[in-house]
Scaffold this motif. Sequence first.
Motif, PDB file in Angstrom:
ATOM      1  N   SER A 154       0.822  -1.204   0.000  1.00  0.00           N
ATOM      2  CA  SER A 154       0.000   0.000   0.000  1.00  0.00           C
ATOM      3  C   SER A 154       0.860   1.259   0.000  1.00  0.00           C
ATOM      4  CB  SER A 154      -0.911   0.017   1.227  1.00  0.00           C
ATOM      5  OG  SER A 154      -1.759  -1.108   1.237  1.00  0.00           O
ATOM      6  N   PRO A 155       0.339   2.366  -0.555  1.00  0.00           N
ATOM      7  CA  PRO A 155       1.074   3.638  -0.505  1.00  0.00           C
ATOM      8  C   PRO A 155       1.153   4.138   0.932  1.00  0.00           C
ATOM      9  CG  PRO A 155      -1.152   3.995  -1.319  1.00  0.00           C
ATOM     10  CD  PRO A 155      -0.971   2.506  -1.234  1.00  0.00           C
ATOM     11  N   GLN A 156       2.220   4.880   1.218  1.00  0.00           N
ATOM     12  CA  GLN A 156       2.414   5.434   2.548  1.00  0.00           C
ATOM     13  C   GLN A 156       3.024   6.819   2.440  1.00  0.00           C
ATOM     14  OE1 GLN A 156       4.201   2.688   5.568  1.00  0.00           O
ATOM     15  NE2 GLN A 156       4.455   1.312   3.840  1.00  0.00           N
ATOM     16  N   CYS A 157       2.674   7.679   3.356  1.00  0.00           N
ATOM     17  CA  CYS A 157       3.350   8.975   3.453  1.00  0.00           C
ATOM     18  C   CYS A 157       3.321   9.428   4.911  1.00  0.00           C
ATOM     19  CB  CYS A 157       2.704  10.012   2.547  1.00  0.00           C
ATOM     20  SG  CYS A 157       0.946  10.263   2.801  1.00  0.00           S
ATOM     21  N   GLY A 158       4.396  10.077   5.304  1.00  0.00           N
ATOM     22  CA  GLY A 158       4.504  10.552   6.681  1.00  0.00           C
ATOM     23  C   GLY A 158       5.301  11.842   6.734  1.00  0.00           C
ATOM     24  N   VAL A 159       4.847  12.801   7.536  1.00  0.00           N
ATOM     25  CA  VAL A 159       5.491  14.108   7.608  1.00  0.00           C
ATOM     26  C   VAL A 159       5.518  14.637   9.038  1.00  0.00           C
ATOM     27  CG1 VAL A 159       4.738  14.720   5.266  1.00  0.00           C
ATOM     28  CG2 VAL A 159       3.355  15.408   7.226  1.00  0.00           C
TER      29      VAL A 159
END
Length: 221
Positions: A154-159
């Motif tokens: 699955s796609p993931q993004c974190g900031v």
Amino acid sequence: MITQPRRGEMIIEKSNMKIQIKILLSILILFFYNNCSVKPHQVTGYGASYRLNNYYYKRVGVMNFVNVSGRAMAGTKTADDFSVQLLKTGLFDVIERNRIEEIFKNQDNKDLEGRIDNNTIVKIGKILGVDLIFVGNVEVYEDFVEGYGILNVSPQCGVSIKLIDIETGMEIWACADSFNGKDKSIQMLVAEQDRWKVKTDVSFLSRLLMREIVKTIIPKE
């Protein structure tokens, strides 16, 4: 010649039917429970100064986020998404991000990613004539990878993002969160017809993450 089913056979048939009905009901109940028990994700990893209200409607800039994800241009893309969501609130006078990039045209390193420190923030803020600057890091920015069934990635993004007062150098607000497209609580943030995008499109997921993070800046009613 028509033969009538024997009593024993009828009992067995009815018993099998009851079992099938019970299995079907169990599946329906489980499906209903799983979908009804999942609540939309809420961003909780943030903090704000009690004076945040005093900074509304001031002039702000959004720096390219520092990209440590390994994905090219992730810092720029995510900062763009954040800037758009910030504009929608109407709480700040957001300057065009192209103006920030123009400051670096004559620098040795034209890529803003990785060039952010307190001295740089204050310097850029004064040149731009802004009161505040948003800076951030992109820790994760991963595309959907199609596999076989459960082997899909699955796609993931974190900031992590913070708001700096140019005059004092103080942090006024800060937030950090990450989204994974397979997380049902994340999928619940959008309409049912858009949930496939959450599962497969990291750009869509990033915009969704920025939308939810910006909500933490909006004053609570």
